[in-house]
Design a protein around this motif. Sequence first.
Motif, mmCIF file in Angstrom:
data_model
loop_
_atom_site.group_PDB
_atom_site.id
_atom_site.type_symbol
_atom_site.label_atom_id
_atom_site.label_comp_id
_atom_site.label_asym_id
_atom_site.label_seq_id
_atom_site.Cartn_x
_atom_site.Cartn_y
_atom_site.Cartn_z
ATOM 1 N N ASN A 248 6.022 -1.245 3.645
ATOM 2 C CA ASN A 248 6.334 -1.615 2.266
ATOM 3 C C ASN A 248 7.398 -2.705 2.308
ATOM 4 O OD1 ASN A 248 7.168 -1.811 -0.402
ATOM 5 N ND2 ASN A 248 6.836 0.368 -0.789
ATOM 6 N N GLU A 249 6.937 -3.891 2.636
ATOM 7 C CA GLU A 249 7.870 -4.977 2.937
ATOM 8 C C GLU A 249 8.795 -5.291 1.771
ATOM 9 O OE1 GLU A 249 6.318 -8.890 3.549
ATOM 10 O OE2 GLU A 249 7.663 -9.268 5.235
ATOM 11 N N ALA B 96 10.121 -3.411 -0.496
ATOM 12 C CA ALA B 96 11.261 -2.494 -0.573
ATOM 13 C C ALA B 96 12.258 -2.782 0.548
ATOM 14 C CB ALA B 96 10.772 -1.045 -0.485
ATOM 15 N N LYS C 28 -4.559 -4.920 2.733
ATOM 16 C CA LYS C 28 -3.425 -5.855 2.762
ATOM 17 C C LYS C 28 -3.709 -6.949 3.780
ATOM 18 C CE LYS C 28 0.080 -2.285 1.951
ATOM 19 N NZ LYS C 28 1.119 -1.515 2.663
ATOM 20 N N CYS D 127 17.009 8.105 6.132
ATOM 21 C CA CYS D 127 18.389 7.614 6.297
ATOM 22 C C CYS D 127 19.385 8.751 6.130
ATOM 23 C CB CYS D 127 18.701 6.467 5.336
ATOM 24 S SG CYS D 127 19.167 6.986 3.664
ATOM 25 N N TRP E 209 6.702 8.903 0.905
ATOM 26 C CA TRP E 209 6.310 7.897 1.907
ATOM 27 C C TRP E 209 7.259 6.715 1.922
ATOM 28 C CZ3 TRP E 209 3.425 9.910 5.371
ATOM 29 C CH2 TRP E 209 2.528 10.944 5.023
ATOM 30 N N LEU E 210 8.136 6.640 0.915
ATOM 31 C CA LEU E 210 9.157 5.592 0.913
ATOM 32 C C LEU E 210 10.444 6.059 1.574
ATOM 33 C CD1 LEU E 210 8.660 4.039 -2.620
ATOM 34 C CD2 LEU E 210 8.484 2.837 -0.449
ATOM 35 N N LEU F 60 0.505 4.463 9.148
ATOM 36 C CA LEU F 60 1.337 4.118 10.306
ATOM 37 C C LEU F 60 1.713 5.370 11.100
ATOM 38 C CD1 LEU F 60 2.777 1.615 11.651
ATOM 39 C CD2 LEU F 60 4.852 2.436 10.560
ATOM 40 N N THR G 55 12.946 6.722 4.336
ATOM 41 C CA THR G 55 13.101 6.160 5.683
ATOM 42 C C THR G 55 13.845 7.108 6.622
ATOM 43 O OG1 THR G 55 15.171 5.141 5.032
ATOM 44 C CG2 THR G 55 13.198 3.786 4.829
ATOM 45 N N GLN H 109 2.326 -10.222 10.385
ATOM 46 C CA GLN H 109 2.666 -9.527 11.637
ATOM 47 C C GLN H 109 2.334 -10.412 12.840
ATOM 48 O OE1 GLN H 109 4.236 -6.692 12.438
ATOM 49 N NE2 GLN H 109 4.698 -6.399 10.291
ATOM 50 N N CYS I 10 21.003 1.883 4.820
ATOM 51 C CA CYS I 10 19.705 1.708 5.493
ATOM 52 C C CYS I 10 19.201 0.262 5.485
ATOM 53 C CB CYS I 10 18.691 2.605 4.790
ATOM 54 S SG CYS I 10 17.072 2.574 5.527
ATOM 55 N N GLY J 213 15.980 -0.276 5.878
ATOM 56 C CA GLY J 213 14.576 -0.178 5.474
ATOM 57 C C GLY J 213 13.694 0.416 6.554
ATOM 58 N N GLY J 214 14.201 0.461 7.762
ATOM 59 C CA GLY J 214 13.447 1.091 8.855
ATOM 60 C C GLY J 214 12.034 0.576 8.946
ATOM 61 N N MET J 215 11.081 1.479 9.120
ATOM 62 C CA MET J 215 9.680 1.094 9.278
ATOM 63 C C MET J 215 9.048 0.616 7.974
ATOM 64 S SD MET J 215 8.983 1.131 12.392
ATOM 65 C CE MET J 215 7.243 1.230 12.759
ATOM 66 N N GLN J 216 9.799 0.701 6.866
ATOM 67 C CA GLN J 216 9.262 0.187 5.601
ATOM 68 C C GLN J 216 9.049 -1.320 5.665
ATOM 69 O OE1 GLN J 216 8.281 2.000 2.950
ATOM 70 N NE2 GLN J 216 8.950 3.944 3.761
ATOM 71 N N ARG J 217 9.709 -1.976 6.603
ATOM 72 C CA ARG J 217 9.470 -3.416 6.744
ATOM 73 C C ARG J 217 7.990 -3.668 7.065
ATOM 74 N NH1 ARG J 217 8.802 -7.037 10.314
ATOM 75 N NH2 ARG J 217 9.208 -5.640 12.057
ATOM 76 N N LYS K 294 -0.871 -8.937 5.444
ATOM 77 C CA LYS K 294 0.010 -8.204 6.345
ATOM 78 C C LYS K 294 -0.281 -8.535 7.812
ATOM 79 C CE LYS K 294 3.188 -5.945 7.017
ATOM 80 N NZ LYS K 294 4.460 -6.248 6.420
#
Lengths: 159, 297
Positions: free
Chosen positions: B200-201, B203, A101, A32, A27-28, A70, A30, A108, B191, B193-197, A104
């Motif tokens: 998972n801010e 990271a 959270k 890339c 899930w981490l 998400l 991205t 946002q 990268c 961080g893409g949608m990790q912002r 968050k």
Amino acid sequence: MDYTPREIIASLRAEMVDRVLKSNTMWLCTSCYLCTVRCPAGIKITDFMYELKRLAIEYGLGEHQGAAILAKTFVELVNKYGRIPEMKLMATYGMKTSKTKPGKLLSQAMLGLKLFRRGRLPLGVETIKGVEDLHKIDRWLVSKKMEPNLVERSKGGEK
Amino acid sequence: MDYTYFPGCSVKGLNKSYEISALSASKVLGVNLLELNDWNCCGATAYMSIYELRAHILAARNLALAEKYNRDIATICPACYVVLDKTNRYICENKELRENVNAALGEINLKYYGSLKVRHLLDIIVNDVGEEAVKSKVTAPLKGLKVAPYYGCQTVRPFGAFDDKENPQTMEQLLRWIGAEPVKFPLKAKCCGGMQRVTNEEAALKLIERLLKAASRSGADCIATACPLCQMNLEASQDRVNSIFGTHYSMPTLYFTQLLGLAFGRPIESEVALGQELVAVDKIIEPYKVSVIKRER
């Protein structure tokens, strides 16, 4: 990250599937694709991470991961509109995770306000004409048992 | 030069300035971007995380709709680019996938034969339009503007269709053609961080800080990106990065198409689409704006 990609592969080889699917590692990712282009054995590691995400969802082991929430929200919105209304995606995700959270949602909202002030917030949601076509394909896939309807199923609380 | 244009959701939403500046610069260069009628979301990285076949079908509906025009597909968002290109390639390589996708598309009277090429606008401008044509349109060379060329991940990976997968050069080339000075920016294809912002801010901010640090140290006046997600992450996170890391970044982050528009002397608001930034750009564009006004007189 709970386990590095190497540990993930080693755990799978040791048949510790639970441990892998409960982890946050995939899930981490991205997407890339750096690992994919560097792997000397030509393993498509990014695609492999996608597979792990799908398995975690299928076995109900990814429900608490932010990226999974998400992704599910994303799928629901694409299925509904055919496109992604970004603000709605962020707002829905914020609401869904507000219990775990709470900060968050606020951060946002602050960013949303900043973007609004700069005139960058899109208003309204557009639905494509072909959205009924997408539903038709969905129904067909379910009837042919080509792919389970996971988003619906998790909503119904079957797991 | 005609292309079937696939915009993507992001440039119709929060990142309109990318589309506006891309369409304007393309028009100047004679690149005719004809928007695909009733396109749907490509699926990005999220859809594939839940469904595999459905994700390919989603992308393939766009390919099938586009195929009747028999033109290359032009994208500006690297996520759309890579998702459409990946489905396109996988469908061609994998017979079973092709049959399943086409069986599903058959339900809505569509079929994809696999004849299209998916391209990114950066590739089109550098390789189809080329140096001479680009240079001939420059009326306000961006002399002295130091730019950190930031490709992000998916412009070049995984396929590297038009440039090196880790050390691309295309954007530097283009920046030189319009008079700007690309700085050495070794993190250019790492990268953001893409949608990790969002998910998972912690990271993501680490990655974003690393990029901002590298850009600042390289002496860049601004960062140029080819991706709406990179643009948003790098620009909109600077306050958060500054408060968490105790830094003082104020690094303008523009689309490469906005720099093109500037160099082509296009109207600042309506075509270069400047004026919606979270980090002010006035200081860096001032010298070139003047030459625009002069030219218009």
